[in-house]
Structures are given as structure tokens and as C-alpha cells.
Scaffold this motif. Structure first.
Motif, PDB file in Angstrom:
ATOM      1  N   ARG A   1       0.487  -1.413   0.021  1.00  0.00           N
ATOM      2  CA  ARG A   1       0.079  -0.115   0.189  1.00  0.00           C
ATOM      3  C   ARG A   1       0.820   1.153  -0.125  1.00  0.00           C
ATOM      4  NH1 ARG A   1      -3.143  -3.953  -0.976  1.00  0.00           N
ATOM      5  NH2 ARG A   1      -5.260  -3.965  -0.534  1.00  0.00           N
ATOM      6  N   LEU A   2       1.965   1.259   0.676  1.00  0.00           N
ATOM      7  CA  LEU A   2       2.773   2.400   0.738  1.00  0.00           C
ATOM      8  C   LEU A   2       3.809   2.522  -0.243  1.00  0.00           C
ATOM      9  CD1 LEU A   2       3.158   2.868   4.690  1.00  0.00           C
ATOM     10  CD2 LEU A   2       1.620   3.752   3.317  1.00  0.00           C
ATOM     11  N   GLU A   3       4.434   1.416  -0.653  1.00  0.00           N
ATOM     12  CA  GLU A   3       5.680   1.400  -1.709  1.00  0.00           C
ATOM     13  C   GLU A   3       5.141   0.893  -2.996  1.00  0.00           C
ATOM     14  OE1 GLU A   3       8.944   2.062  -0.750  1.00  0.00           O
ATOM     15  OE2 GLU A   3       8.093   2.791   1.245  1.00  0.00           O
ATOM     16  N   GLY A   4       3.814   0.542  -2.829  1.00  0.00           N
ATOM     17  CA  GLY A   4       3.611  -0.057  -4.526  1.00  0.00           C
ATOM     18  C   GLY A   4       3.842  -1.519  -4.780  1.00  0.00           C
ATOM     19  N   LYS A   5       4.494  -2.141  -3.872  1.00  0.00           N
ATOM     20  CA  LYS A   5       5.193  -3.290  -4.139  1.00  0.00           C
ATOM     21  C   LYS A   5       3.955  -4.535  -4.925  1.00  0.00           C
ATOM     22  CE  LYS A   5       9.350  -2.264  -2.800  1.00  0.00           C
ATOM     23  NZ  LYS A   5      10.452  -1.976  -3.666  1.00  0.00           N
ATOM     24  N   THR A   6       4.495  -5.175  -5.689  1.00  0.00           N
ATOM     25  CA  THR A   6       3.529  -6.343  -6.038  1.00  0.00           C
ATOM     26  C   THR A   6       4.112  -7.556  -5.175  1.00  0.00           C
ATOM     27  OG1 THR A   6       3.257  -5.763  -8.376  1.00  0.00           O
ATOM     28  CG2 THR A   6       2.714  -7.894  -7.994  1.00  0.00           C
ATOM     29  N   ILE A   7       3.252  -7.963  -4.482  1.00  0.00           N
ATOM     30  CA  ILE A   7       3.505  -9.372  -3.437  1.00  0.00           C
ATOM     31  C   ILE A   7       2.905 -10.355  -3.944  1.00  0.00           C
ATOM     32  CG2 ILE A   7       3.390  -9.952  -1.096  1.00  0.00           C
ATOM     33  CD1 ILE A   7       4.891  -7.285  -1.319  1.00  0.00           C
ATOM     34  N   ILE A   8       3.586 -11.541  -4.049  1.00  0.00           N
ATOM     35  CA  ILE A   8       2.953 -12.864  -4.528  1.00  0.00           C
ATOM     36  C   ILE A   8       3.363 -13.774  -3.256  1.00  0.00           C
ATOM     37  CG2 ILE A   8       2.842 -14.662  -6.208  1.00  0.00           C
ATOM     38  CD1 ILE A   8       3.878 -12.463  -8.311  1.00  0.00           C
ATOM     39  N   MET A   9       2.503 -14.563  -2.783  1.00  0.00           N
ATOM     40  CA  MET A   9       2.901 -15.200  -1.568  1.00  0.00           C
ATOM     41  C   MET A   9       2.211 -16.587  -1.832  1.00  0.00           C
ATOM     42  SD  MET A   9       2.716 -12.825   1.938  1.00  0.00           S
ATOM     43  CE  MET A   9       1.160 -12.193   1.547  1.00  0.00           C
ATOM     44  N   VAL A  10       3.002 -17.734  -0.854  1.00  0.00           N
ATOM     45  CA  VAL A  10       2.295 -18.875  -0.752  1.00  0.00           C
ATOM     46  C   VAL A  10       1.839 -18.726   0.747  1.00  0.00           C
ATOM     47  CG1 VAL A  10       2.513 -21.471  -0.454  1.00  0.00           C
ATOM     48  CG2 VAL A  10       3.372 -20.175  -2.596  1.00  0.00           C
ATOM     49  N   LEU A  11       0.676 -19.055   1.389  1.00  0.00           N
ATOM     50  CA  LEU A  11       0.233 -19.172   2.585  1.00  0.00           C
ATOM     51  C   LEU A  11      -0.966 -20.320   2.837  1.00  0.00           C
ATOM     52  CD1 LEU A  11      -0.953 -15.455   3.282  1.00  0.00           C
ATOM     53  CD2 LEU A  11       1.385 -16.582   4.079  1.00  0.00           C
ATOM     54  N   HIS A  12      -0.495 -20.692   4.087  1.00  0.00           N
ATOM     55  CA  HIS A  12      -1.093 -21.957   4.362  1.00  0.00           C
ATOM     56  C   HIS A  12      -2.554 -21.599   5.179  1.00  0.00           C
ATOM     57  CE1 HIS A  12       0.324 -25.576   2.709  1.00  0.00           C
ATOM     58  NE2 HIS A  12       1.819 -25.200   3.317  1.00  0.00           N
TER      59      HIS A  12
END
Length: 268
Positions: free
Chosen positions: A187-198
Motif C-alpha cells: 500500500r505504501l511502496e506499491g510493491k507487487t506481493i506474491i505469496m504462498v500461505l497456508h
């Protein structure tokens, strides 16, 4: 522009197919979470996107260019990857580890610079690890180590960050801390985040976009509210649930039935 576009992609390892004929896109500037049962191929897919393994077939585009057309350092400036297991060499301090994030910017003629120093200091500050800079990585707690590895990824100054189960083995407080950090980066840096979460509840709370894998392909994708329902939980996880609303954030909250009939009355 999408961050990734997959067209009839088959992935696996040692010529064993794990997922095949994948065709989907990962949106730019959003938090995307890969969901699915153990062994469905989430980590294999993420490591393929991170160029840790080659696809067995099909086409993967990253920022509208073939993924394999990027040189190693060019790709590292654009994407950072945090695998599930991270091991730092013995005797390495936090600051020394985070400095490795500047490797993509080093050349034979250009060594560590003021720009590199600023990037490292900013990464330490953003992850609240400045006070740990002289601490040996081996002496950190699990939550501290995760923040330090994220600081290394931030020091790369990549617009895309891929993380494989960043909250594994952490207690609930540290899980929220790490995911709040990812949310701030987005939200603050505009990074695209892609995660694997359980943790499905946390995935629904933090994700803008989820991609659910089952049966060797994409079962369903979209916003958490569009994807997660009782049918999804039965088909993907083999679990009977009641899906209700998270009272704080309005995202799906799954309350599972037990596999065993629980008849005894609980004390109050």
C-alpha cells in the motif's frame, strides 16, 4: 500491465509434471496469494515464477517480456524471492546479510556506493531491524529472522516480491507482524506481493487476489470473497466448513467441522 502472464504453462521437477496447461495472470501492484492443499504445486509454481526452475512447457511473461529473456542481474533488480527455508552463513551479522541485497547492482567497475548504503539503511528501518544490525543472524528469533530476510529482499529495491510461506513456524503475533509488513509494502511502496500461505483466514484477510490450485491446475481465482465458499473448501481441501464473515474486515472466515463426531459437552 500484469506482473506475470502464463499461457499453457506446465511445471514440475525432474521431468515430473506437477501442474499443466496453466493460463492465468497475476495483477501488477496487488497482493496475490497462492492457495491449495499440501503437495498441490504452490511452491513449485512460485519457484518457477522466481526463475529458480524452468517451466517444462508453455510461455511465461514477466512485465510483458518472456521470463527467460532477462539476464540474471536484470531480473534480480525487478523481483526478489524469499524461499521457505533460508540459511545464512555462520558468523554473518544482520547488516552484512542485508547488504547482499545490493549484489544485483554491483559490477566489476562499480562497488558498494552511497546509493547501496541508503537502500540498506532504508530496508533496515522499514523492517524495524536497525537495532539488530550488529547481531549475528544465528542469534535471532524466528520472527526477527523473517524480518531480516525481508529486509534483504527490500534492499534489492525490486518492485515484485515473491515469498514462500513467510509465516511458517511463527506464532500468531509474528504472523500478523509479517503480513502487516507485506501490506504496508504494497500500500505504501506499491510493491507487487506474491505469496504462498497456508492459513486461509489470513490469506483472505490480506490478499487482493487469490489463485487456488487443485487437480493439477487452477481451480478458481479472483478476490477472496469470490473464491472462498463451502464448495471451494470441500473440493480443494476436502473439508466441510461453514463460511462466515470476518467481523473485523468482512473477508471470508471458515469454521471447520471436525472429521470426528464430537459429542462430549465442553466445560464453560
Amino acid at each position: 500491465m500484469n506482473t506475470f502472464d502464463l499461457n499453457h504453462v506446465t511445471i514440475g521437477y525432474e521431468q515430473k509434471t506437477v501442474l499443466e496447461q496453466l493460463s492465468f495472470s497475476i495483477p501488477h501492484g496487488k497482493i496475490t496469494v497462492l492457495l491449495g492443499a499440501n503437495g498441490c504445486g504452490k511452491s513449485t509454481l512460485l519457484s518457477t515464477l522466481a526463475r529458480q526452475r524452468d517451466a517444462l512447457g508453455g510461455e511465461i511473461a514477466f512485465r510483458n517480456k518472456p521470463l527467460d529473456s532477462y539476464r540474471a542481474k536484470e531480473a534480480a533488480r525487478l523481483m526478489a524471492f524469499m524461499p521457505q527455508v533460508n540459511v545464512a552463513p555462520d558468523g554473518l551479522t544482520v547488516e552484512q546479510l542485508v547488504r547482499f541485497g545490493r549484489y544485483p547492482y554491483q559490477t566489476f567497475f562499480k562497488r558498494y556506493s552511497e546509493d547501496d548504503e541508503r537502500a540498506v539503511e532504508r530496508a533496515l528501518a522499514f523492517t524495524d531491524t536497525v537495532s539488530l544490525r550488529d547481531t549475528l543472524v544465528s542469534n535471532l528469533s524466528g520472527g526477527q529472522k523473517q524480518r531480516v530476510w525481508i529486509a534483504l529482499a527490500l534492499a534489492q529495491e525490486s518492485e515484485t516480491i515473491l515469498l514462500d510461506e513467510p509465516t511458517t513456524y511463527l506464532d500468531m503475533s509474528h504472523q500478523i507482524e509479517i503480513l502487516d509488513l507485506m501490506y504496508r509494502l504494497n500500500r505504501l511502496e506499491g510493491k507487487t506481493i506474491i505469496m504462498v500461505l497456508h492459513d486461509l483466514h489470513l490469506a483472505c484477510r490480506y490478499a487482493d487476489h487469490v489463485i487456488a490450485l487443485a487437480g493439477g491446475n487452477v481451480y478458481r481465482e479472483g478476490s477472496p470473497n469470490d473464491v472462498v465458499d463451502e464448495t471451494f473448501m470441500k473440493d480443494v481441501f476436502g473439508l466441510k466448513v461453514v463460511v462466515t464473515e470476518d467481523p473485523l474486515y468482512g473477508t471470508p472466515l471458515c469454521v471447520p467441522y471436525s472429521h470426528y463426531e464430537l459429542n462430549e459437552k465442553r466445560p464453560t
